[in-house]
Design a protein around this motif. Sequence first.
Motif, mmCIF file in Angstrom:
data_model
loop_
_atom_site.group_PDB
_atom_site.id
_atom_site.type_symbol
_atom_site.label_atom_id
_atom_site.label_comp_id
_atom_site.label_asym_id
_atom_site.label_seq_id
_atom_site.Cartn_x
_atom_site.Cartn_y
_atom_site.Cartn_z
ATOM 1 N N ALA A 214 -45.644 -21.666 22.670
ATOM 2 C CA ALA A 214 -45.260 -21.983 24.003
ATOM 3 C C ALA A 214 -43.820 -21.641 24.516
ATOM 4 C CB ALA A 214 -45.601 -23.156 24.502
ATOM 5 N N GLY A 215 -42.786 -21.953 23.334
ATOM 6 C CA GLY A 215 -41.615 -21.628 23.662
ATOM 7 C C GLY A 215 -41.129 -20.205 23.784
ATOM 8 N N LEU A 216 -41.875 -19.505 22.816
ATOM 9 C CA LEU A 216 -41.833 -17.929 22.699
ATOM 10 C C LEU A 216 -42.273 -17.519 23.635
ATOM 11 C CD1 LEU A 216 -40.967 -15.616 20.659
ATOM 12 C CD2 LEU A 216 -42.988 -15.836 19.768
ATOM 13 N N ALA A 217 -43.418 -17.911 24.237
ATOM 14 C CA ALA A 217 -44.031 -17.073 25.445
ATOM 15 C C ALA A 217 -43.084 -17.173 26.627
ATOM 16 C CB ALA A 217 -45.267 -17.907 25.862
ATOM 17 N N ALA A 218 -42.397 -18.464 26.923
ATOM 18 C CA ALA A 218 -41.399 -18.612 28.120
ATOM 19 C C ALA A 218 -40.409 -17.838 27.750
ATOM 20 C CB ALA A 218 -41.035 -20.094 28.095
ATOM 21 N N ALA A 222 -38.839 -14.772 30.115
ATOM 22 C CA ALA A 222 -37.382 -14.453 30.690
ATOM 23 C C ALA A 222 -36.843 -13.530 30.379
ATOM 24 C CB ALA A 222 -36.813 -15.847 30.179
ATOM 25 N N ILE A 223 -37.170 -12.770 29.246
ATOM 26 C CA ILE A 223 -36.530 -11.593 28.860
ATOM 27 C C ILE A 223 -37.101 -10.388 29.670
ATOM 28 C CG2 ILE A 223 -36.592 -9.691 27.067
ATOM 29 C CD1 ILE A 223 -36.616 -11.977 24.982
ATOM 30 N N ASP A 224 -38.281 -10.652 30.149
ATOM 31 C CA ASP A 224 -38.916 -9.599 30.986
ATOM 32 C C ASP A 224 -38.259 -9.562 32.520
ATOM 33 O OD1 ASP A 224 -40.644 -8.663 29.215
ATOM 34 O OD2 ASP A 224 -42.197 -9.823 29.928
ATOM 35 N N ARG A 225 -37.656 -10.688 32.817
ATOM 36 C CA ARG A 225 -37.084 -10.994 34.222
ATOM 37 C C ARG A 225 -35.756 -10.795 34.194
ATOM 38 N NH1 ARG A 225 -40.202 -16.566 35.845
ATOM 39 N NH2 ARG A 225 -42.558 -15.733 36.172
ATOM 40 N N ALA A 226 -35.120 -10.697 33.053
ATOM 41 C CA ALA A 226 -33.712 -10.391 32.853
ATOM 42 C C ALA A 226 -33.326 -9.067 33.327
ATOM 43 C CB ALA A 226 -33.259 -10.752 31.465
ATOM 44 N N PRO A 227 -32.079 -8.941 33.823
ATOM 45 C CA PRO A 227 -31.501 -7.921 34.437
ATOM 46 C C PRO A 227 -31.380 -6.505 33.283
ATOM 47 C CG PRO A 227 -29.757 -9.409 34.412
ATOM 48 C CD PRO A 227 -31.093 -10.137 33.995
ATOM 49 N N ALA A 228 -31.418 -5.637 33.806
ATOM 50 C CA ALA A 228 -31.510 -4.310 32.673
ATOM 51 C C ALA A 228 -29.923 -4.334 32.262
ATOM 52 C CB ALA A 228 -31.621 -3.068 33.451
ATOM 53 N N ALA A 235 -26.284 -7.232 29.065
ATOM 54 C CA ALA A 235 -26.770 -6.849 27.647
ATOM 55 C C ALA A 235 -26.454 -8.123 27.021
ATOM 56 C CB ALA A 235 -25.847 -5.885 27.053
ATOM 57 N N ALA A 236 -25.672 -8.944 27.137
ATOM 58 C CA ALA A 236 -25.459 -10.206 26.371
ATOM 59 C C ALA A 236 -26.253 -10.929 26.895
ATOM 60 C CB ALA A 236 -23.918 -10.638 26.633
ATOM 61 N N ALA A 237 -26.637 -11.353 28.081
ATOM 62 C CA ALA A 237 -27.811 -12.221 28.762
ATOM 63 C C ALA A 237 -29.197 -12.068 27.956
ATOM 64 C CB ALA A 237 -27.988 -12.079 30.171
ATOM 65 N N ARG A 238 -29.653 -10.706 27.944
ATOM 66 C CA ARG A 238 -30.813 -10.381 26.945
ATOM 67 C C ARG A 238 -30.706 -10.440 25.694
ATOM 68 N NH1 ARG A 238 -34.494 -7.221 30.287
ATOM 69 N NH2 ARG A 238 -35.320 -6.600 28.605
ATOM 70 N N GLY A 239 -29.604 -10.158 25.281
ATOM 71 C CA GLY A 239 -29.303 -10.338 23.434
ATOM 72 C C GLY A 239 -29.379 -11.799 23.152
ATOM 73 N N ALA A 240 -29.041 -12.854 24.232
ATOM 74 C CA ALA A 240 -29.039 -14.056 23.763
ATOM 75 C C ALA A 240 -30.425 -14.702 23.698
ATOM 76 C CB ALA A 240 -28.167 -14.870 24.647
ATOM 77 N N HIS A 242 -33.023 -12.928 23.286
ATOM 78 C CA HIS A 242 -33.701 -12.331 22.054
ATOM 79 C C HIS A 242 -33.384 -13.157 20.865
ATOM 80 C CE1 HIS A 242 -36.154 -8.707 23.353
ATOM 81 N NE2 HIS A 242 -34.990 -8.441 24.052
ATOM 82 N N MET A 243 -32.045 -13.516 20.602
ATOM 83 C CA MET A 243 -31.577 -14.244 19.393
ATOM 84 C C MET A 243 -32.399 -15.511 19.348
ATOM 85 S SD MET A 243 -27.551 -13.961 18.882
ATOM 86 C CE MET A 243 -27.254 -15.138 20.187
ATOM 87 N N ARG A 244 -32.604 -16.110 20.535
ATOM 88 C CA ARG A 244 -33.106 -17.442 20.496
ATOM 89 C C ARG A 244 -34.788 -17.313 20.284
ATOM 90 N NH1 ARG A 244 -31.380 -22.869 23.409
ATOM 91 N NH2 ARG A 244 -30.323 -23.198 21.487
ATOM 92 N N ALA A 245 -35.446 -16.250 20.881
ATOM 93 C CA ALA A 245 -36.670 -15.902 20.724
ATOM 94 C C ALA A 245 -36.817 -15.645 19.143
ATOM 95 C CB ALA A 245 -37.383 -14.651 21.444
ATOM 96 N N ALA A 246 -36.087 -14.943 18.563
ATOM 97 C CA ALA A 246 -36.122 -14.709 17.082
ATOM 98 C C ALA A 246 -36.403 -16.184 16.000
ATOM 99 C CB ALA A 246 -34.861 -14.034 16.638
ATOM 100 N N VAL A 247 -35.320 -17.122 16.518
ATOM 101 C CA VAL A 247 -35.495 -18.234 16.008
ATOM 102 C C VAL A 247 -36.790 -19.076 16.185
ATOM 103 C CG1 VAL A 247 -34.350 -20.607 15.646
ATOM 104 C CG2 VAL A 247 -33.072 -18.425 15.832
ATOM 105 N N ILE A 248 -37.165 -19.358 17.402
ATOM 106 C CA ILE A 248 -38.174 -20.013 17.701
ATOM 107 C C ILE A 248 -39.727 -19.218 17.454
ATOM 108 C CG2 ILE A 248 -38.877 -19.175 20.069
ATOM 109 C CD1 ILE A 248 -39.130 -22.141 20.731
ATOM 110 N N ALA A 249 -39.670 -17.836 17.079
ATOM 111 C CA ALA A 249 -40.903 -17.245 16.462
ATOM 112 C C ALA A 249 -40.770 -17.556 15.241
ATOM 113 C CB ALA A 249 -40.653 -15.725 16.698
ATOM 114 N N ALA A 250 -39.862 -17.812 14.556
ATOM 115 C CA ALA A 250 -39.544 -17.981 13.157
ATOM 116 C C ALA A 250 -40.268 -19.321 12.897
ATOM 117 C CB ALA A 250 -38.242 -17.888 12.402
#
Length: 393
Positions: A214-218, A222-228, A235-240, A242-250
């Motif tokens: 559920a956290g990964l989906a959330a 958020a990534i889809d809604r983040a600014p380009a 870039a840092a906002a989206r990158g952060a 993605h970093m957190r998504a990587a951990v929760i996916a793991a």
Amino acid sequence: MTAGRAGLGRRVACFRSIARPRMTQQRLADRAGVALGTIRKIERGERAASPRMLETLADALGVDVPRLLGDATATCAVRDALPAISDAIAVYDIPTDGPVRPLSRLAGDVQQCTAWRLAAQYKRVAHAAPDLVPELARALHQADEADIEQVAALLVSAYRSVDATAYKYGARDLSARLIELMRWAAARCSDPLVAATVAYVRTEIFFAARAHRAGLAALETAIDRAPAPTGPATAAARGALHMRAAVIAARAGDATAARVHLAEAERLTEHAPEGLYGGTAFGPDSVRVHRVAVAVSLGGDHVGEALAAAHAWKPPTDMPAERRSGFYIELARAQLWAGRPGYAFESLTAARRIAPLHTREHPWVRHDVATLRRLRRGAAPALTAFAEWCHAV
């Protein structure tokens, strides 16, 4: 010699022995401003220590007085402050009467709290929060239309610092309330980067509940809604995220998704050098830290990936202390699983040296130190002292 004096002397000697750089009796005496003979007598259990002497020794050794006394059930200054913090946030929409300083001064205090959070100085955040948060709520309630967004963004940042303190000290319900208040304040601010920050922090709720999918989906929403990513900040906002998504996916056991998100975060470092963006560290070094975290979260055959990512590399000293200590805590777990207990203890010691409060309250640290003591029967005094310090015994 009494048992109490002997125990105190043993703990003084142990804490002195694990200090880095290693602390001799003479150096401890110099730092405490007492005679060398006094230190020797205390360590041999031949002399009692007055309350003032205990405070002096604790400050010189960088520990709390209760730990020096061996009191594993002693109250903690941060936990003592949690009820006052809870009271302070209860009036978010009906703020109490009181003064409101100029926005420039409020912004300075919020920035200071952010610096304390990043440095894992949770006691300072807890001490400041009961006054600062209600004042910000009053400021938002009284703000002119032109200032509402600025005050709302400040309130989000303040809530975030307080949430980090509550979360690290196990106050999960209080943390969840603070995150909901971050979302409430962010709704009064049109800046999409603020919304991205809230989404990043909100993941704590899913970690605490072990609701990883559920956290990964959330986060993906958020990534889809983040600014380009048109510049370093975006870039840092989206990158952060993605970093957190990587951990929760793991944590969810989805190695494929973890690698995809980690690769996206790494790609975005091309547009955002290492630094702080909206209170979050992002850049090539932060992604490398998360590479270790992802491998440890996946566990099993992936432990070697964590060791490889950390091989011959250390987080730079200008990286926030909280993140640097987290790196060594993750690395220690990988080293322990790989059958390298000596290296694991060295990593835990490094984490403690960088951010003592973060390290002491981390549940993995307690678990891993307890495991190290089981593996090493007749544990060395340094490991025993460490276990006492982090409440692992």
